[in-house]
Motif scaffolding. Structure first.
Motif, short mmCIF file in Angstrom:
data_model
loop_
_atom_site.label_atom_id
_atom_site.label_comp_id
_atom_site.label_asym_id
_atom_site.label_seq_id
_atom_site.Cartn_x
_atom_site.Cartn_y
_atom_site.Cartn_z
N TYR C 123 -2.20 3.36 2.62
CA TYR C 123 -0.75 3.29 2.71
C TYR C 123 -0.19 3.51 1.32
CZ TYR C 123 -2.17 -1.68 2.04
OH TYR C 123 -2.77 -2.84 1.63
N ALA C 124 1.00 4.04 1.25
CA ALA C 124 1.51 4.49 -0.04
C ALA C 124 3.02 4.48 -0.07
CB ALA C 124 1.03 5.90 -0.32
N PHE C 125 3.54 4.41 -1.27
CA PHE C 125 4.98 4.44 -1.48
C PHE C 125 5.22 5.10 -2.82
CE2 PHE C 125 7.44 2.07 1.61
CZ PHE C 125 8.75 2.38 1.26
N SER C 126 6.30 5.85 -2.93
CA SER C 126 6.64 6.40 -4.23
C SER C 126 8.05 5.99 -4.58
CB SER C 126 6.54 7.92 -4.20
OG SER C 126 7.46 8.44 -3.28
N VAL C 127 8.24 5.64 -5.82
CA VAL C 127 9.57 5.28 -6.32
C VAL C 127 9.67 5.85 -7.71
CG1 VAL C 127 11.19 3.43 -6.82
CG2 VAL C 127 9.51 3.11 -5.03
N GLY C 128 10.78 6.49 -7.99
CA GLY C 128 10.96 7.07 -9.32
C GLY C 128 9.89 8.10 -9.60
N GLN C 129 9.20 7.94 -10.71
CA GLN C 129 8.27 9.00 -11.12
C GLN C 129 6.85 8.77 -10.66
OE1 GLN C 129 8.90 9.25 -15.36
NE2 GLN C 129 10.72 10.52 -15.04
N ALA C 130 6.61 7.66 -9.96
CA ALA C 130 5.22 7.34 -9.61
C ALA C 130 5.05 7.08 -8.12
CB ALA C 130 4.76 6.10 -10.38
N ALA C 131 3.87 7.39 -7.64
CA ALA C 131 3.48 7.01 -6.28
C ALA C 131 2.25 6.12 -6.38
CB ALA C 131 3.18 8.25 -5.45
N LEU C 132 2.24 5.07 -5.59
CA LEU C 132 1.08 4.19 -5.54
C LEU C 132 0.43 4.34 -4.17
CD1 LEU C 132 2.31 0.87 -7.17
CD2 LEU C 132 0.95 2.69 -8.18
N VAL C 133 -0.88 4.47 -4.15
CA VAL C 133 -1.59 4.67 -2.89
C VAL C 133 -2.71 3.63 -2.80
CG1 VAL C 133 -2.76 6.34 -1.42
CG2 VAL C 133 -1.24 7.14 -3.23
N VAL C 134 -2.63 2.78 -1.77
CA VAL C 134 -3.71 1.82 -1.52
C VAL C 134 -4.69 2.47 -0.56
CG1 VAL C 134 -4.31 -0.46 -0.62
CG2 VAL C 134 -2.15 -0.14 -1.85
N ILE C 135 -5.95 2.53 -0.94
CA ILE C 135 -6.96 3.24 -0.15
C ILE C 135 -8.11 2.29 0.19
CG2 ILE C 135 -8.64 5.15 -0.14
CD1 ILE C 135 -6.89 6.57 -2.20
N ARG C 136 -8.51 2.30 1.45
CA ARG C 136 -9.72 1.59 1.87
C ARG C 136 -10.76 2.64 2.24
NH1 ARG C 136 -13.53 -2.27 1.60
NH2 ARG C 136 -14.58 -2.52 3.57
N PRO C 137 -11.64 2.99 1.29
CA PRO C 137 -12.68 3.99 1.58
C PRO C 137 -13.91 3.33 2.16
CG PRO C 137 -12.72 3.42 -0.74
CD PRO C 137 -11.72 2.49 -0.07
N ASP C 138 -14.80 4.15 2.76
CA ASP C 138 -16.05 3.55 3.26
C ASP C 138 -17.00 3.23 2.10
OD1 ASP C 138 -16.66 6.18 2.67
OD2 ASP C 138 -17.79 6.57 4.51
N ASN C 139 -16.85 3.93 0.98
CA ASN C 139 -17.72 3.71 -0.17
C ASN C 139 -16.86 3.49 -1.41
OD1 ASN C 139 -19.45 3.94 -2.38
ND2 ASN C 139 -20.82 5.36 -1.29
N LEU C 140 -16.62 2.23 -1.73
CA LEU C 140 -15.70 1.89 -2.81
C LEU C 140 -16.19 2.37 -4.17
CD1 LEU C 140 -14.76 -1.71 -1.73
CD2 LEU C 140 -13.08 -0.03 -2.45
#
Lengths: 163, 163, 163, 163
Positions: C123-140
């Protein structure tokens, strides 16, 4: 009536290196982009084509549903549903048949857990003397192997589609 | 064997203003905070207590599962699962019984859709000559009403828990 | 403001065999056994304790929700939510920071896909100049490795919890 | 930077019977029939078309995902994704902007709960001084009404798509 694998057929399959293929059941997964009415449409399409539904479950969220379904003729069902512009995919599952007594499913689950197999999802129904359990494990080959080694009854595709 | 509502019992229920209560089936929903092993634990707890599972399905995502289950004794099952520290809740559902022939479920779905009833989720299995369908509609009373008016067979709780 | 990992800190982390640990973010997952009101209760509990929510998403079905949440103090949040009798578990995720321009997320996704990493959810959100993306991968471990090798910016826990 | 609705614009919108329309945000929902690679494809398509993603979340189960996404140009995004043969639908949501301090989201949630509004799902992110919350309520009009009456800041579509 349920056509159970007899001991004879199980033994012959154990000696057959390709037996696990026989035990793979094709589950169709169909995207329902809204839950109102779309399932009815699928039931009509399959009914009109003379295709029977052996088992299904809907994995849903607020907006959508994914219909997981076992049908009498998966190849034909996939074809006619795609013609009707449904998004359809095919997933291999196994179908376990247990006696319908308390504890019989627990026995199967203990075998699966002890073998380190992870169940992604499953669904089941029991009627009369038998319970049928559709299982989507992370490791299909191993799941079939440990269940048959422990003398649990798996339905072959040819049997399940005829239920 | 399936104990079907006969025409007699259906008629008497139609004249009974409380009949829809009889037709409500208690489904337990149990949170599985990880999918590995937790279902096995539930199967063991219910099996040890002599409680039978008539039907279940797992609504899952990557991390978790929600087990939806119909059991022979929902009150006792809820109690012993809560004692074992599972999060359990109870949802009313209806259970439709159809002849296991192509098109019979489609007929029921058409009636439900035409009545403007929204199905949140459902799951079904057919064995032998019958198919059982567990339905969670947005409007339980209305769903029971239109299905019984159209001579479709609903299972009473007393029948289903005995399957 | 976002505190970005500078090139300096990234280089020093690459030479540190424990760097991937620093990059693991603790996500709390909380079972909402009904969707009405329960999230409000959690927001009140965390707000009263002075804990800030950096990001959250609700994975839901018809009956239930699973709140996935990144907070300023995950250990304290877990403790007070468990005291309030919520079912809480902890999952490690990674948090990617992209410039908020078309194509920047695509670049990160291509790297992840090319490395054979499977994303369970994100899940992700962008505000201003940056986007943050939280990722749950199978292999961290591997996900952190390929993203840092390709000079993509991961947020350290110490940074994210302060956002 | 975030372009906040000023008090002036809010007041004029309150006197405008069509104001709630302005506050409706179009969320795209896209079916990912497998989770490996499909999201990357969407990120590439949108990136190539110069369409920015403001927020997204993936509602997933074991097999599939539903991408819920807010983009800078929802109409164009829908068109090009459908051309690429994705199943896309449009859902109206509201986007609430809170100050990024503990308790500010709790305040909004209390207002929504007190009004008897049911939240189907939501997702949020905070960066710097602001938090953005995408909400899918069961009653959009009422949700917009109570939030604006209580002086909470809703983003208009024209603002959000520019973030």
């Amino acid at each position: 009536m349920l056509q159970r694998s007899t001991c004879h057929s199980e033994r012959s399959e154990e000696s057959n290196p390709y037996s696990s293929k026989i035990m793979l059941i094709k589950q169709l997964s169909i995207f329902l982009e809204n839950k109102r009415g779309r399932f009815t449409e699928i039931a009509n399409i399959l009914g009109d084509a003379g295709i029977n539904m052996t088992a299904f479950t809907v994995a849903e969220n607020s907006d959508f549903g994914i219909l997981r379904i076992i049908v009498s003729d998966p190849d034909k069902a996939k074809e006619i549903l795609r013609e009707a512009r449904f998004a359809v995919s095919v997933t291999d599952v196994v179908c376990l048949q247990c006696p319908n007594v308390p504890g019989s499913l627990a026995k199967a689950m203990n075998i699966i857990t002890a073998a380190g197999i992870f169940i992604e999802y499953m669904y089941a129904f029991s009627v009369g003397q038998a319970a049928l359990v559709v299982i989507r494990p992370d490791n299909l080959e191993k799941c079939i192997e440990v269940l048959t080694q422990n003398k649990l009854e798996l339905l072959a595709a040819s049997e399940l589609y005829k239920l």
